[in-house]
Design a protein around this motif. Structure first.
Motif, PDB file in Angstrom:
ATOM      1  N   TYR A 159      -4.542   6.752   1.432  1.00 14.42           N
ATOM      2  CA  TYR A 159      -4.678   6.883   0.500  1.00 14.42           C
ATOM      3  C   TYR A 159      -5.136   6.419  -0.609  1.00 14.42           C
ATOM      4  CZ  TYR A 159       0.196   5.672   2.017  1.00 14.42           C
ATOM      5  OH  TYR A 159       1.316   5.275   2.914  1.00 14.42           O
ATOM      6  N   GLU A 160      -4.937   6.761  -2.016  1.00 10.62           N
ATOM      7  CA  GLU A 160      -6.075   6.119  -3.149  1.00 10.62           C
ATOM      8  C   GLU A 160      -7.105   5.528  -2.783  1.00 10.62           C
ATOM      9  OE1 GLU A 160      -8.133   6.648  -6.209  1.00 10.62           O
ATOM     10  OE2 GLU A 160      -6.910   8.194  -5.814  1.00 10.62           O
ATOM     11  N   ARG A 161      -7.880   5.228  -3.642  1.00  7.66           N
ATOM     12  CA  ARG A 161      -8.410   4.269  -2.953  1.00  7.66           C
ATOM     13  C   ARG A 161      -9.607   4.106  -4.457  1.00  7.66           C
ATOM     14  NH1 ARG A 161     -10.405   7.004   1.488  1.00  7.66           N
ATOM     15  NH2 ARG A 161     -12.778   7.751   1.551  1.00  7.66           N
TER      16      ARG A 161
ATOM     17  N   VAL B 126      -5.982   0.447  -3.940  1.00  9.15           N
ATOM     18  CA  VAL B 126      -7.064  -0.281  -4.403  1.00  9.15           C
ATOM     19  C   VAL B 126      -6.769  -1.438  -5.124  1.00  9.15           C
ATOM     20  CG1 VAL B 126      -8.014  -0.096  -7.367  1.00  9.15           C
ATOM     21  CG2 VAL B 126      -7.221   2.021  -6.124  1.00  9.15           C
TER      22      VAL B 126
ATOM     23  N   ASN C  22       0.361  -1.094   0.201  1.00 12.68           N
ATOM     24  CA  ASN C  22       0.378   0.128   0.270  1.00 12.68           C
ATOM     25  C   ASN C  22       0.898   1.023  -0.156  1.00 12.68           C
ATOM     26  OD1 ASN C  22      -1.876  -1.530  -0.097  1.00 12.68           O
ATOM     27  ND2 ASN C  22      -2.286  -1.187   2.295  1.00 12.68           N
TER      28      ASN C  22
ATOM     29  N   ARG D   2       2.351   2.242  -3.412  1.00 11.18           N
ATOM     30  CA  ARG D   2       1.491   2.990  -4.670  1.00 11.18           C
ATOM     31  C   ARG D   2       0.710   3.711  -4.206  1.00 11.18           C
ATOM     32  NH1 ARG D   2      -2.287  -1.570  -4.663  1.00 11.18           N
ATOM     33  NH2 ARG D   2      -3.205  -1.223  -7.191  1.00 11.18           N
ATOM     34  N   LYS D   3       1.006   3.903  -2.816  1.00  7.33           N
ATOM     35  CA  LYS D   3       0.095   4.930  -2.306  1.00  7.33           C
ATOM     36  C   LYS D   3      -1.377   5.008  -2.699  1.00  7.33           C
ATOM     37  CE  LYS D   3       3.824   7.015  -0.696  1.00  7.33           C
ATOM     38  NZ  LYS D   3       4.530   6.564  -0.682  1.00  7.33           N
ATOM     39  N   SER D   4      -1.708   3.083  -2.378  1.00  4.90           N
ATOM     40  CA  SER D   4      -3.283   3.149  -2.799  1.00  4.90           C
ATOM     41  C   SER D   4      -3.466   1.473  -2.466  1.00  4.90           C
ATOM     42  CB  SER D   4      -2.952   3.158  -4.674  1.00  4.90           C
ATOM     43  OG  SER D   4      -4.213   2.244  -5.032  1.00  4.90           O
TER      44      SER D   4
END
Length: 278
Positions: A113-115, A42, A35, A38-40
């Motif tokens: 983070y981006e979700r 998703v 996570n 990826r800074k995500s």
């Protein structure tokens, strides 16, 4: 309280217990690191995280009380016999504390983070709300009679129930996306190792004591291992067989991960047309 009959089996018990602790504890880090890189989040089911936090919190309550409370231990011996051993080891308590902290950290990553379009479903929120309301009612029921063993057995039942259902959202998400991208397989491999070691630890104690009370006296720990192993195998099948990461043909025909190929020549350095000499 019973003592060990075989020193080698006692050493094996301790070794398997701490192997399960190390494997299960480290298993949280691949997802956290993935996570972060990826800074995500998703691809990681948010329902899975919420249910997992409830599961580990209830398991922490069960392990801590049975391991440290003389009153709960006394009630356990009265029910299963004084010749039995407490089915909770130090590594169980250590794992539970660590699991709650790391699961909370992973859940915190969801907010920073981006979700994408992922949200926690109303069904999961409803399940968790009902579970903790039920637990609160049981606490008030147990207080007058000091039925501590019954109370922690409720929390053990909760953690078993959460173990059964927590994996389902992630398995369904993988199926719907036809991909396991964003969900760390390292987590699963380590979780599988921990489940096998945990089951082996319980079997070792039962062999030494010549009694299988250890399994049904702590049904939560038994089902924790079996259910975890089942879903770990399912996730491994999804990752390595059903939804294998797509590969594309790289230089010299070598397979490379899709999306990880850099252009041989940067587009910013394209050749400019040269003027002809007249």
């Amino acid at each position: 309280m019973a003592s060990w009959n075989s020193f080698p089996l006692e050493i094996t018990y301790q070794t398997l217990g701490w192997l399960a602790f190390v494997s299960w504890s480290i298993s949280f880090y691949p997802q956290v690191i993935l996570n972060f890189r990826r800074k995500s989040v998703v691809g990681l089911s948010l329902d899975f995280l919420l249910l997992n936090l409830t599961k580990h919190s209830s398991y922490l309550i069960y392990n801590t009380v049975l391991y440290f409370s003389p009153a709960a231990q006394q009630q356990y011996f009265e029910k299963y016999g004084y010749e039995q051993m407490i089915p909770v080891a130090a590594n169980d308590v250590a794992f539970s504390i660590h699991a709650v902290v790391l699961t909370a950290i992973t859940l915190f990553q969801v907010f920073i983070y981006e979700r994408g379009t992922q949200t926690i479903s109303k069904i999961s929120i409803g399940i968790v709300s009902v579970v903790w309301l039920f637990a609160a009612v049981c606490v008030f029921v147990a207080l007058p009679s000091h039925s501590w063993l019954w109370l922690i057995s409720i929390f053990n039942f909760i953690q078993v129930s959460m173990t059964v259902i927590k994996y389902i959202p992630q398995a369904v998400m993988n199926f719907m996306r036809k991909s396991t991208e964003g969900f760390s397989i390292g987590n699963i491999l380590l979780d599988f190792t921990g489940g096998v070691a945990n089951y082996g630890q319980m079997a070792t104690q039962s062999i030494d004591q010549n009694s299988w009370v250890n399994f049904y006296g702590n049904i939560g720990k038994t089902l924790l291992s079996l259910v975890s192993i089942f879903f770990d195998i399912l996730f491994m099948v999804q990752h390595y067989i059903l939804y294998r990461p797509k590969k594309t043909s790289g230089i010299n025909g070598k397979a490379t991960d899709k999306g990880n190929n850099d252009p041989l020549i940067d587009s910013s350095h394209d050749h400019q047309p040269q003027a002809s000499n007249v």
